[in-house]
Design a protein around this motif. Structure first.
Motif, PDB file in Angstrom:
ATOM      1  N   GLU A  85       0.726  -1.153  -0.081  1.00 11.75           N
ATOM      2  CA  GLU A  85      -0.003  -0.036   0.007  1.00 11.75           C
ATOM      3  C   GLU A  85       0.737   1.203  -0.018  1.00 11.75           C
ATOM      4  O   GLU A  85       2.022   1.200   0.646  1.00 11.75           O
ATOM      5  CB  GLU A  85      -0.878   0.090   1.294  1.00 11.75           C
ATOM      6  N   MET A  86       0.444   2.190  -0.876  1.00 16.26           N
ATOM      7  CA  MET A  86       1.091   3.370  -0.731  1.00 16.26           C
ATOM      8  C   MET A  86      -0.212   4.566  -0.774  1.00 16.26           C
ATOM      9  O   MET A  86      -0.844   4.224  -1.893  1.00 16.26           O
ATOM     10  CB  MET A  86       2.167   3.733  -1.901  1.00 16.26           C
ATOM     11  N   SER A  87      -0.234   5.476   0.238  1.00 14.74           N
ATOM     12  CA  SER A  87      -1.336   6.374   0.257  1.00 14.74           C
ATOM     13  C   SER A  87      -0.648   7.587   0.525  1.00 14.74           C
ATOM     14  O   SER A  87       0.113   7.615   1.498  1.00 14.74           O
ATOM     15  CB  SER A  87      -2.557   5.926   1.199  1.00 14.74           C
ATOM     16  N   VAL A  88      -1.329   8.688   0.190  1.00 13.19           N
ATOM     17  CA  VAL A  88      -0.965  10.108   0.378  1.00 13.19           C
ATOM     18  C   VAL A  88      -2.470  10.813   0.562  1.00 13.19           C
ATOM     19  O   VAL A  88      -3.249  10.499  -0.063  1.00 13.19           O
ATOM     20  CB  VAL A  88      -0.183  10.759  -0.498  1.00 13.19           C
ATOM     21  N   HIS A  89      -2.525  11.231   1.668  1.00 14.07           N
ATOM     22  CA  HIS A  89      -3.677  12.323   1.997  1.00 14.07           C
ATOM     23  C   HIS A  89      -4.204  13.029   0.948  1.00 14.07           C
ATOM     24  O   HIS A  89      -3.239  13.816   0.371  1.00 14.07           O
ATOM     25  CB  HIS A  89      -3.673  12.870   3.414  1.00 14.07           C
ATOM     26  N   PRO A  90      -5.386  12.862   0.482  1.00 14.32           N
ATOM     27  CA  PRO A  90      -5.697  13.989  -0.675  1.00 14.32           C
ATOM     28  C   PRO A  90      -5.207  15.551  -0.669  1.00 14.32           C
ATOM     29  O   PRO A  90      -5.008  16.013  -1.603  1.00 14.32           O
ATOM     30  CB  PRO A  90      -7.226  13.707  -0.880  1.00 14.32           C
ATOM     31  N   ASP A  91      -5.412  15.947   0.680  1.00 14.78           N
ATOM     32  CA  ASP A  91      -4.695  17.245   0.857  1.00 14.78           C
ATOM     33  C   ASP A  91      -3.435  17.546   0.516  1.00 14.78           C
ATOM     34  O   ASP A  91      -3.140  18.740   0.636  1.00 14.78           O
ATOM     35  CB  ASP A  91      -4.954  17.789   2.252  1.00 14.78           C
ATOM     36  N   PHE A  92      -2.605  16.540   0.597  1.00 10.71           N
ATOM     37  CA  PHE A  92      -1.311  16.609   0.219  1.00 10.71           C
ATOM     38  C   PHE A  92      -0.670  15.990  -0.932  1.00 10.71           C
ATOM     39  O   PHE A  92       0.447  15.822  -1.305  1.00 10.71           O
ATOM     40  CB  PHE A  92      -0.141  15.809   1.501  1.00 10.71           C
ATOM     41  N   GLN A  93      -1.550  15.681  -1.868  1.00  9.46           N
ATOM     42  CA  GLN A  93      -1.217  15.036  -3.016  1.00  9.46           C
ATOM     43  C   GLN A  93      -0.891  16.267  -4.262  1.00  9.46           C
ATOM     44  O   GLN A  93      -0.945  17.038  -3.919  1.00  9.46           O
ATOM     45  CB  GLN A  93      -2.373  14.185  -3.813  1.00  9.46           C
ATOM     46  N   GLN A  94      -0.065  15.691  -5.267  1.00 13.73           N
ATOM     47  CA  GLN A  94       0.499  16.672  -6.012  1.00 13.73           C
ATOM     48  C   GLN A  94       1.642  17.612  -5.495  1.00 13.73           C
ATOM     49  O   GLN A  94       1.940  18.517  -6.181  1.00 13.73           O
ATOM     50  CB  GLN A  94      -0.597  17.427  -6.840  1.00 13.73           C
ATOM     51  N   CYS A  95       2.134  17.056  -4.488  1.00 13.08           N
ATOM     52  CA  CYS A  95       3.378  17.546  -3.956  1.00 13.08           C
ATOM     53  C   CYS A  95       4.867  16.951  -4.012  1.00 13.08           C
ATOM     54  O   CYS A  95       5.691  17.445  -3.499  1.00 13.08           O
ATOM     55  CB  CYS A  95       2.991  17.991  -2.511  1.00 13.08           C
ATOM     56  N   GLY A  96       4.709  15.836  -4.674  1.00 14.27           N
ATOM     57  CA  GLY A  96       5.764  14.992  -5.040  1.00 14.27           C
ATOM     58  C   GLY A  96       6.000  13.874  -3.850  1.00 14.27           C
ATOM     59  O   GLY A  96       7.051  13.167  -3.743  1.00 14.27           O
ATOM     60  N   ILE A  97       5.062  13.871  -2.863  1.00 18.68           N
ATOM     61  CA  ILE A  97       5.185  12.948  -1.667  1.00 18.68           C
ATOM     62  C   ILE A  97       5.021  11.504  -2.131  1.00 18.68           C
ATOM     63  O   ILE A  97       6.209  10.675  -1.823  1.00 18.68           O
ATOM     64  CB  ILE A  97       4.317  13.138  -0.613  1.00 18.68           C
ATOM     65  N   GLY A  98       4.298  11.134  -3.008  1.00 22.04           N
ATOM     66  CA  GLY A  98       4.139   9.694  -3.611  1.00 22.04           C
ATOM     67  C   GLY A  98       5.703   9.384  -4.410  1.00 22.04           C
ATOM     68  O   GLY A  98       6.143   7.974  -4.086  1.00 22.04           O
ATOM     69  N   ALA A  99       5.955  10.029  -5.236  1.00 20.57           N
ATOM     70  CA  ALA A  99       7.270   9.818  -5.782  1.00 20.57           C
ATOM     71  C   ALA A  99       8.587   9.876  -4.951  1.00 20.57           C
ATOM     72  O   ALA A  99       9.489   8.948  -5.041  1.00 20.57           O
ATOM     73  CB  ALA A  99       7.768  11.073  -6.846  1.00 20.57           C
TER      74      ALA A  99
END
Length: 174
Positions: A85-99
């Motif tokens: 599982e890899m999850s990033v809270h929607p409020d913090f997506q598109q910030c490069g956290i997943g990458a």
């Protein structure tokens, strides 16, 4: 604090309490998908289940200040590290956290002597297969050569995910 101010680290036992809420929030991004109407997006791993993975030493979290905003849960399988599982809270997506989580996972896998990282994901969701491919993952075309991934996709299908939309992916270390 802006959403650009975040850091990554190995998950600690206390972090597990925060992970179900992040997974639940991220899962809501799939709630409008007509193929997933039978999926309960509130049915996520418990903190106790996350702690079991954290004990193995290959789970990562992203923090914005003191707030845990994303995570990557993985497990060794022989010479491969599998991302469950890899999850990033929607409020913090598109910030490069997943990458960032994926790149840190690659570094961890390399330093730990793994030969590859594997995962299963949706073929057609932009923040799934295409996202992982940008990092360097490739689709496993011959699932017979990766029976563990084939079994995982079968289990996902048994749990309601559309088999034809799922794929296994691999990132070779080195």
């Amino acid at each position: 604090m802006t959403t650009e101010e975040w850091s990554l680290r190995l998950a600690q036992m206390d972090d597990a309490e925060h992970l179900p809420a992040i997974e639940r929030a991220a899962g809501q991004l799939f709630s409008g998908d007509p193929d997933l109407t039978n999926i309960d997006f509130d049915d996520v791993w418990t903190a106790a289940e996350h702690r079991q993975f954290i004990r193995r030493g290959h789970c990562l979290v992203a923090a914005a200040g003191e707030l845990i905003v994303g995570f990557l849960t993985s497990q060794p399988f022989r010479r491969e590290l599998h991302i469950w599982e890899m999850s990033v809270h929607p409020d913090f997506q598109q910030c490069g956290i997943g990458a960032g989580l994926l790149r840190a996972c690659i570094i961890d896998a390399n330093n730990s002597g793994f030969s590859a990282i594997t995962l299963t994901t949706f073929r057609d969701v932009p923040w799934n297969r295409p996202f992982y491919q940008k990092i360097g993952f490739t689709v496993v075309e011959d699932m017979a050569a990766h029976p563990r991934l084939a079994d995982e996709i079968s289990e996902e299908a048994n749990n309601g995910l559309p088999r034809d939309r799922r794929c296994g992916m691999i990132y070779f270390i080195g």
